[in-house]
Write an enzyme that holds these catalytic residues in place. Sequence first.
Site, PDB file in Angstrom:
ATOM      1  N   HIS A   1       0.840  -1.201   0.000  1.00 14.63           N
ATOM      2  CA  HIS A   1       0.000   0.000   0.000  1.00 14.63           C
ATOM      3  C   HIS A   1       0.881   1.260   0.000  1.00 14.63           C
ATOM      4  O   HIS A   1       0.616   2.221  -0.726  1.00 14.63           O
ATOM      5  CB  HIS A   1      -0.882   0.053   1.262  1.00 14.63           C
ATOM      6  CG  HIS A   1      -1.907  -1.035   1.367  1.00 14.63           C
ATOM      7  ND1 HIS A   1      -2.022  -1.853   2.456  1.00 14.63           N
ATOM      8  CD2 HIS A   1      -2.893  -1.427   0.515  1.00 14.63           C
ATOM      9  CE1 HIS A   1      -3.019  -2.704   2.292  1.00 14.63           C
ATOM     10  NE2 HIS A   1      -3.567  -2.473   1.111  1.00 14.63           N
TER      11      HIS A   1
ATOM     12  N   LYS B   1     -15.889  -7.028   7.011  1.00 19.72           N
ATOM     13  CA  LYS B   1     -14.657  -7.801   6.809  1.00 19.72           C
ATOM     14  C   LYS B   1     -14.075  -8.271   8.147  1.00 19.72           C
ATOM     15  O   LYS B   1     -13.024  -8.915   8.155  1.00 19.72           O
ATOM     16  CB  LYS B   1     -13.634  -6.930   6.065  1.00 19.72           C
ATOM     17  CG  LYS B   1     -13.115  -7.576   4.784  1.00 19.72           C
ATOM     18  CD  LYS B   1     -12.141  -6.673   4.029  1.00 19.72           C
ATOM     19  CE  LYS B   1     -11.266  -7.473   3.079  1.00 19.72           C
ATOM     20  NZ  LYS B   1     -10.339  -6.642   2.328  1.00 19.72           N
TER      21      LYS B   1
ATOM     22  N   ARG C   1      -2.700  -5.696  -8.472  1.00 17.09           N
ATOM     23  CA  ARG C   1      -1.516  -6.532  -8.239  1.00 17.09           C
ATOM     24  C   ARG C   1      -1.392  -7.656  -9.249  1.00 17.09           C
ATOM     25  O   ARG C   1      -0.315  -8.074  -9.605  1.00 17.09           O
ATOM     26  CB  ARG C   1      -1.580  -7.139  -6.832  1.00 17.09           C
ATOM     27  CG  ARG C   1      -1.379  -6.132  -5.720  1.00 17.09           C
ATOM     28  CD  ARG C   1      -1.873  -6.678  -4.414  1.00 17.09           C
ATOM     29  NE  ARG C   1      -3.279  -7.022  -4.517  1.00 17.09           N
ATOM     30  CZ  ARG C   1      -3.943  -7.748  -3.660  1.00 17.09           C
ATOM     31  NH1 ARG C   1      -3.336  -8.241  -2.609  1.00 17.09           N
ATOM     32  NH2 ARG C   1      -5.230  -7.980  -3.828  1.00 17.09           N
TER      33      ARG C   1
ATOM     34  N   SER D   1      -3.134  -7.996   3.048  1.00 15.29           N
ATOM     35  CA  SER D   1      -3.205  -7.849   4.505  1.00 15.29           C
ATOM     36  C   SER D   1      -3.537  -9.190   5.158  1.00 15.29           C
ATOM     37  O   SER D   1      -2.986  -9.520   6.213  1.00 15.29           O
ATOM     38  CB  SER D   1      -4.241  -6.788   4.872  1.00 15.29           C
ATOM     39  OG  SER D   1      -3.862  -5.552   4.315  1.00 15.29           O
TER      40      SER D   1
HETATM   41  N1  COA Z   1      -0.411  -3.805  -1.788  1.00 21.02           N
HETATM   42  C1  COA Z   1      -0.717  -4.743  -0.902  1.00 21.02           C
HETATM   43  N2  COA Z   1      -1.947  -5.223  -0.720  1.00 21.02           N
HETATM   44  C2  COA Z   1      -2.925  -4.719  -1.476  1.00 21.02           C
HETATM   45  C3  COA Z   1      -2.678  -3.738  -2.435  1.00 21.02           C
HETATM   46  C4  COA Z   1      -1.346  -3.268  -2.581  1.00 21.02           C
HETATM   47  N3  COA Z   1      -1.017  -2.341  -3.465  1.00 21.02           N
HETATM   48  N4  COA Z   1      -3.839  -3.440  -3.040  1.00 21.02           N
HETATM   49  C5  COA Z   1      -4.770  -4.216  -2.478  1.00 21.02           C
HETATM   50  N5  COA Z   1      -4.216  -4.997  -1.526  1.00 21.02           N
HETATM   51  C6  COA Z   1      -4.884  -6.020  -0.735  1.00 21.02           C
HETATM   52  C7  COA Z   1      -5.429  -5.541   0.561  1.00 21.02           C
HETATM   53  O1  COA Z   1      -4.493  -5.674   1.603  1.00 21.02           O
HETATM   54  C8  COA Z   1      -6.609  -6.441   0.741  1.00 21.02           C
HETATM   55  O2  COA Z   1      -6.183  -7.638   1.307  1.00 21.02           O
HETATM   56  P1  COA Z   1      -7.149  -8.541   2.195  1.00 21.02           P
HETATM   57  O3  COA Z   1      -8.382  -8.810   1.396  1.00 21.02           O
HETATM   58  O4  COA Z   1      -6.303  -9.706   2.428  1.00 21.02           O
HETATM   59  O5  COA Z   1      -7.438  -7.746   3.422  1.00 21.02           O
HETATM   60  C9  COA Z   1      -7.080  -6.712  -0.659  1.00 21.02           C
HETATM   61  O6  COA Z   1      -5.971  -6.483  -1.466  1.00 21.02           O
HETATM   62  C10 COA Z   1      -8.162  -5.813  -1.173  1.00 21.02           C
HETATM   63  O7  COA Z   1      -8.645  -5.097  -0.166  1.00 21.02           O
HETATM   64  P2  COA Z   1      -8.641  -3.505  -0.018  1.00 21.02           P
HETATM   65  O8  COA Z   1      -7.705  -2.818  -0.947  1.00 21.02           O
HETATM   66  O9  COA Z   1      -8.526  -3.199   1.424  1.00 21.02           O
HETATM   67  O10 COA Z   1      -9.970  -3.189  -0.526  1.00 21.02           O
HETATM   68  P3  COA Z   1     -11.235  -3.800   0.024  1.00 21.02           P
HETATM   69  O11 COA Z   1     -11.697  -4.661  -1.071  1.00 21.02           O
HETATM   70  O12 COA Z   1     -11.116  -4.397   1.365  1.00 21.02           O
HETATM   71  O13 COA Z   1     -12.056  -2.493   0.222  1.00 21.02           O
HETATM   72  C11 COA Z   1     -13.250  -0.559  -0.466  1.00 21.02           C
HETATM   73  C12 COA Z   1     -12.634  -1.898  -0.819  1.00 21.02           C
HETATM   74  C13 COA Z   1     -13.068  -0.179   0.974  1.00 21.02           C
HETATM   75  C14 COA Z   1     -12.564   0.464  -1.332  1.00 21.02           C
HETATM   76  C15 COA Z   1     -14.730  -0.689  -0.818  1.00 21.02           C
HETATM   77  O14 COA Z   1     -15.307  -1.713  -0.061  1.00 21.02           O
HETATM   78  C16 COA Z   1     -15.480   0.610  -0.578  1.00 21.02           C
HETATM   79  O15 COA Z   1     -15.381   1.514  -1.348  1.00 21.02           O
HETATM   80  N6  COA Z   1     -16.254   0.673   0.533  1.00 21.02           N
HETATM   81  C17 COA Z   1     -17.042   1.837   0.882  1.00 21.02           C
HETATM   82  C18 COA Z   1     -18.527   1.610   0.611  1.00 21.02           C
HETATM   83  C19 COA Z   1     -18.816   1.786  -0.850  1.00 21.02           C
HETATM   84  O16 COA Z   1     -18.689   2.838  -1.418  1.00 21.02           O
HETATM   85  N7  COA Z   1     -19.235   0.670  -1.475  1.00 21.02           N
HETATM   86  C20 COA Z   1     -19.540   0.642  -2.879  1.00 21.02           C
HETATM   87  C21 COA Z   1     -18.308   0.355  -3.691  1.00 21.02           C
HETATM   88  S1  COA Z   1     -18.709   0.154  -5.397  1.00 21.02           S
END
Ligand code: COA
Length: 161
Positions: A18, A42, A91, A129
């Site tokens: 990140h 989550k 990724r 994560s």
């Molecule tokens: N390096 C390391 N890890 C990365 C990464 C990077 N560059 N990019 C993504 N990841 C990992 C994260 O650690 C995470 O791992 P995990 O699932 O093991 O915890 C995974 O990839 C993706 O998760 P994250 O980037 O945290 O996104 P998310 O899918 O958990 O969350 C939100 C997505 C929060 C952006 C989305 O749910 C959101 O916008 N929520 C708000 C409500 C909303 O508007 N909803 C409608 C959306 S259309």
Amino acid sequence: MQIIVIYPGTFDPITNGHLDLVARASRLFHKVIIAVADNAGKAPLFSLEERVSLAKQAAASHTNVDVIGFGNLLVDCARQHGATVILRGLRAVSDFEYEFQMAGMNRNLAPELETLFLTPPEQYTFISSSVIKSIAQLHGDISSFVPEIVYQQLLKKFSQD
Ligand code: COA
């Protein structure tokens, strides 16, 4: 024109993957907002306050990076903070379908916002994560994948196991 980019995620916890994205975005945009989603669905290991605090400490060296917590729709949060770009990391091909769907939905909800993707360097393509947490829980060495402050907090969380 000052471009503000919002980088949303659960950040449970923030990793070097990140932070690599944050560093590159901070060179491209005037201001970067790391938006830590409440995302109770989550069942995060760290509370929202802890995740925000860890992200703040980890990104402290970037003067144009802010960290906020949010529990509303991402597009509403972006509008509230004057962001016009949503940043996400790609990724691997496996990220694509989910990211494509989310970008499409966000565009539908807020057509004025653009979603932009950056790719991490090779050494971070396999980090997530969840993977970091499961290795830490089994007392594996995750020190090269997370900032020092996160490393210490993960050691603390799993010291009883
Ligand atoms: N390096 C390391 N890890 C990365 C990464 C990077 N560059 N990019 C993504 N990841 C990992 C994260 O650690 C995470 O791992 P995990 O699932 O093991 O915890 C995974 O990839 C993706 O998760 P994250 O980037 O945290 O996104 P998310 O899918 O958990 O969350 C939100 C997505 C929060 C952006 C989305 O749910 C959101 O916008 N929520 C708000 C409500 C909303 O508007 N909803 C409608 C959306 S259309």
